[in-house]
Each structure stands twice: as C-alpha cells, then as structure tokens.
Write a protein that holds these residues in place. Structure first.
Motif, PDB file in Angstrom:
ATOM      1  N   GLU A 151       0.844  -1.196   0.000  1.00 18.55           N
ATOM      2  CA  GLU A 151       0.000   0.000   0.000  1.00 18.55           C
ATOM      3  C   GLU A 151       0.877   1.242   0.000  1.00 18.55           C
ATOM      4  O   GLU A 151       1.867   1.327   0.706  1.00 18.55           O
ATOM      5  CB  GLU A 151      -0.928   0.035   1.225  1.00 18.55           C
ATOM      6  CG  GLU A 151      -2.228  -0.664   0.969  1.00 18.55           C
ATOM      7  CD  GLU A 151      -3.346  -0.252   1.909  1.00 18.55           C
ATOM      8  OE1 GLU A 151      -3.345   0.876   2.439  1.00 18.55           O
ATOM      9  OE2 GLU A 151      -4.248  -1.084   2.097  1.00 18.55           O
ATOM     10  N   GLN A 152       0.457   2.209  -0.816  1.00 14.92           N
ATOM     11  CA  GLN A 152       1.128   3.498  -0.875  1.00 14.92           C
ATOM     12  C   GLN A 152       0.069   4.587  -0.849  1.00 14.92           C
ATOM     13  O   GLN A 152      -1.062   4.380  -1.287  1.00 14.92           O
ATOM     14  CB  GLN A 152       1.945   3.627  -2.164  1.00 14.92           C
ATOM     15  CG  GLN A 152       3.092   2.644  -2.252  1.00 14.92           C
ATOM     16  CD  GLN A 152       3.886   2.848  -3.523  1.00 14.92           C
ATOM     17  OE1 GLN A 152       3.365   2.693  -4.616  1.00 14.92           O
ATOM     18  NE2 GLN A 152       5.152   3.204  -3.365  1.00 14.92           N
ATOM     19  N   ALA A 153       0.452   5.732  -0.344  1.00 12.33           N
ATOM     20  CA  ALA A 153      -0.450   6.890  -0.308  1.00 12.33           C
ATOM     21  C   ALA A 153       0.197   8.037  -1.058  1.00 12.33           C
ATOM     22  O   ALA A 153       1.412   8.250  -0.978  1.00 12.33           O
ATOM     23  CB  ALA A 153      -0.741   7.292   1.133  1.00 12.33           C
ATOM     24  N   LYS A 154      -0.647   8.763  -1.799  1.00 18.01           N
ATOM     25  CA  LYS A 154      -0.195   9.919  -2.579  1.00 18.01           C
ATOM     26  C   LYS A 154      -1.218  11.027  -2.422  1.00 18.01           C
ATOM     27  O   LYS A 154      -2.337  10.805  -1.972  1.00 18.01           O
ATOM     28  CB  LYS A 154      -0.077   9.559  -4.069  1.00 18.01           C
ATOM     29  CG  LYS A 154       0.907   8.446  -4.360  1.00 18.01           C
ATOM     30  CD  LYS A 154       0.994   8.170  -5.847  1.00 18.01           C
ATOM     31  CE  LYS A 154       1.976   7.053  -6.105  1.00 18.01           C
ATOM     32  NZ  LYS A 154       2.821   7.309  -7.249  1.00 18.01           N
ATOM     33  N   ILE A 184      -6.490  16.013  -3.697  1.00 14.41           N
ATOM     34  CA  ILE A 184      -7.186  14.734  -3.817  1.00 14.41           C
ATOM     35  C   ILE A 184      -6.264  13.685  -3.229  1.00 14.41           C
ATOM     36  O   ILE A 184      -5.122  13.523  -3.672  1.00 14.41           O
ATOM     37  CB  ILE A 184      -7.535  14.417  -5.283  1.00 14.41           C
ATOM     38  CG1 ILE A 184      -8.526  15.456  -5.813  1.00 14.41           C
ATOM     39  CG2 ILE A 184      -8.087  12.999  -5.403  1.00 14.41           C
ATOM     40  CD1 ILE A 184      -8.842  15.339  -7.288  1.00 14.41           C
ATOM     41  N   LEU A 185      -6.757  12.995  -2.213  1.00 15.28           N
ATOM     42  CA  LEU A 185      -6.004  11.928  -1.576  1.00 15.28           C
ATOM     43  C   LEU A 185      -6.099  10.666  -2.417  1.00 15.28           C
ATOM     44  O   LEU A 185      -7.089  10.461  -3.130  1.00 15.28           O
ATOM     45  CB  LEU A 185      -6.565  11.637  -0.186  1.00 15.28           C
ATOM     46  CG  LEU A 185      -6.630  12.811   0.779  1.00 15.28           C
ATOM     47  CD1 LEU A 185      -7.496  12.457   1.976  1.00 15.28           C
ATOM     48  CD2 LEU A 185      -5.230  13.206   1.202  1.00 15.28           C
ATOM     49  N   LEU A 232     -10.988  17.332  -2.084  1.00 15.32           N
ATOM     50  CA  LEU A 232     -12.072  17.144  -3.048  1.00 15.32           C
ATOM     51  C   LEU A 232     -12.503  15.688  -3.164  1.00 15.32           C
ATOM     52  O   LEU A 232     -13.659  15.405  -3.472  1.00 15.32           O
ATOM     53  CB  LEU A 232     -11.667  17.663  -4.424  1.00 15.32           C
ATOM     54  CG  LEU A 232     -11.294  19.141  -4.518  1.00 15.32           C
ATOM     55  CD1 LEU A 232     -10.911  19.498  -5.946  1.00 15.32           C
ATOM     56  CD2 LEU A 232     -12.438  20.015  -4.020  1.00 15.32           C
ATOM     57  N   ASP A 233     -11.576  14.769  -2.940  1.00 15.68           N
ATOM     58  CA  ASP A 233     -11.888  13.351  -3.105  1.00 15.68           C
ATOM     59  C   ASP A 233     -10.786  12.521  -2.459  1.00 15.68           C
ATOM     60  O   ASP A 233      -9.729  13.037  -2.101  1.00 15.68           O
ATOM     61  CB  ASP A 233     -12.007  12.998  -4.593  1.00 15.68           C
ATOM     62  CG  ASP A 233     -12.828  11.749  -4.878  1.00 15.68           C
ATOM     63  OD1 ASP A 233     -13.176  11.014  -3.924  1.00 15.68           O
ATOM     64  OD2 ASP A 233     -13.139  11.517  -6.063  1.00 15.68           O
ATOM     65  N   HIS A 234     -11.081  11.258  -2.308  1.00  9.10           N
ATOM     66  CA  HIS A 234     -10.097  10.259  -1.905  1.00  9.10           C
ATOM     67  C   HIS A 234     -10.335   9.083  -2.834  1.00  9.10           C
ATOM     68  O   HIS A 234     -11.438   8.541  -2.890  1.00  9.10           O
ATOM     69  CB  HIS A 234     -10.303   9.867  -0.440  1.00  9.10           C
ATOM     70  CG  HIS A 234      -9.299   8.878   0.065  1.00  9.10           C
ATOM     71  ND1 HIS A 234      -9.230   8.533   1.384  1.00  9.10           N
ATOM     72  CD2 HIS A 234      -8.340   8.147  -0.554  1.00  9.10           C
ATOM     73  CE1 HIS A 234      -8.270   7.647   1.554  1.00  9.10           C
ATOM     74  NE2 HIS A 234      -7.722   7.395   0.381  1.00  9.10           N
ATOM     75  N   ILE A 235      -9.319   8.722  -3.586  1.00  2.75           N
ATOM     76  CA  ILE A 235      -9.424   7.674  -4.594  1.00  2.75           C
ATOM     77  C   ILE A 235      -8.655   6.443  -4.115  1.00  2.75           C
ATOM     78  O   ILE A 235      -7.491   6.546  -3.736  1.00  2.75           O
ATOM     79  CB  ILE A 235      -8.830   8.145  -5.950  1.00  2.75           C
ATOM     80  CG1 ILE A 235      -9.459   9.453  -6.424  1.00  2.75           C
ATOM     81  CG2 ILE A 235      -8.919   7.036  -6.992  1.00  2.75           C
ATOM     82  CD1 ILE A 235     -10.865   9.346  -6.919  1.00  2.75           C
ATOM     83  N   ILE A 236      -9.323   5.285  -4.138  1.00  2.00           N
ATOM     84  CA  ILE A 236      -8.639   4.013  -3.905  1.00  2.00           C
ATOM     85  C   ILE A 236      -8.319   3.451  -5.281  1.00  2.00           C
ATOM     86  O   ILE A 236      -9.211   3.242  -6.105  1.00  2.00           O
ATOM     87  CB  ILE A 236      -9.500   3.035  -3.091  1.00  2.00           C
ATOM     88  CG1 ILE A 236      -9.775   3.615  -1.698  1.00  2.00           C
ATOM     89  CG2 ILE A 236      -8.802   1.671  -2.988  1.00  2.00           C
ATOM     90  CD1 ILE A 236     -10.734   2.806  -0.853  1.00  2.00           C
ATOM     91  N   VAL A 237      -7.034   3.243  -5.540  1.00  2.00           N
ATOM     92  CA  VAL A 237      -6.541   2.865  -6.858  1.00  2.00           C
ATOM     93  C   VAL A 237      -6.219   1.375  -6.895  1.00  2.00           C
ATOM     94  O   VAL A 237      -5.559   0.855  -5.995  1.00  2.00           O
ATOM     95  CB  VAL A 237      -5.261   3.671  -7.193  1.00  2.00           C
ATOM     96  CG1 VAL A 237      -4.668   3.243  -8.526  1.00  2.00           C
ATOM     97  CG2 VAL A 237      -5.549   5.165  -7.183  1.00  2.00           C
TER      98      VAL A 237
END
Length: 146
Positions: free
Chosen positions: A45-48, A92-93, A127-132
């Motif tokens: 897992e990585q966060a950007k 945006i997370l 604005l958002d949090h995206i799970i990729v």
C-alpha cells in the motif's frame, strides 16, 4: 544564537495549459494510475496526494507513504505540508489496495473524514479520496458524497 532558515519555493517546468485538468474522479484515477509504480500497485500500500491549483489543474503528485501489504499510515501533517508548500488550492487523496478490492475499510472512511475536517479548517479542500487498483477505483466523492 543560530537558527535554521526556512524557505518555501515551488518550481515547475510545465506550462499551466499542459497540466492535466481534473473534472471527474475518472480523471483523477487516470492521472494517478500513470504515476503509480506498476511493480508496487499490487505489492504494497502506498499513499499519494494530487495537488491542484484553482483551475483544478495538477500542480504535482506527492508520494507520501509506503506501508505493508495490508495498510499504510497517513500523517495529516505531511499531507498538508505538501499542499501548503506547493500553494495548492485543493487536494485529492489517493492510496492503493494491493488486493484489488476497491471497497474502503472503516479506517479509510475515518481517515478521510478527519483529513476533510483539517482541509476545511485550512481552507484547503479535500475534493476526493481515490482508492486505486489496476482493475478500477473507488471515489469517496462519487460513492459517499464526501
């Protein structure tokens, strides 16, 4: 007495008109997927964070954290430090799920709410949090109205 000097700068070599414009969660996902290390997407897992200007054009993407197979820690101070340093107007997370399960965990939901509160306080909206994942994405804004 000696103290350190702190200098805040932002350097870009990309014309504003050439930066990607975010108008939907799909736009965010496409930009994020291009920036992700393909060898890590299904590994850890990585966060950007996507840093946006007032026109929702991408100022940059900041790699924040790398965790293990089942999670990563997101430190709010570092998220907003990156945004403030780039003079972003919104963020945006994003983080990935190596399992390819796009559904958010309870921890993901709690963390997103907390970071949105901090962003509101700083007048720097999340604005958002995206799970990729390789197979698709989850948008908190689309699914939960966050």
């Amino acid at each position: 007495m000696q103290i350190a000097e702190v200098e805040l700068t932002y350097k870009t070599h990309v014309k504003s008109s050439l930066r990607p414009k975010i108008t939907s969660s799909k736009d965010s996902y496409d930009v994020l997927l291009q920036s992700w290390d393909e060898n890590k997407l299904e590994f850890v897992e990585q966060a950007k964070v996507l840093l946006l200007n007032r026109a929702n054009r991408v100022l940059g993407i900041c790699d924040l954290f790398t965790g293990g197979v089942a999670g990563t820690v997101i430190d709010p101070k570092l998220v907003f430090m990156a945004a403030l340093k780039a003079n972003a107007s919104a963020i945006i997370l994003a983080h990935n799920h190596p399992s390819c399960n796009v559904n958010p965990s309870a921890t993901d939901i709690t963390m997103t709410k907390r970071l949105k509160e901090v962003g509101n306080f700083l007048e720097l909206p999340v604005l958002d949090h995206i799970i990729v994942t390789k197979e698709g994405y989850y948008s908190f804004a689309d699914e939960l109205g966050m």
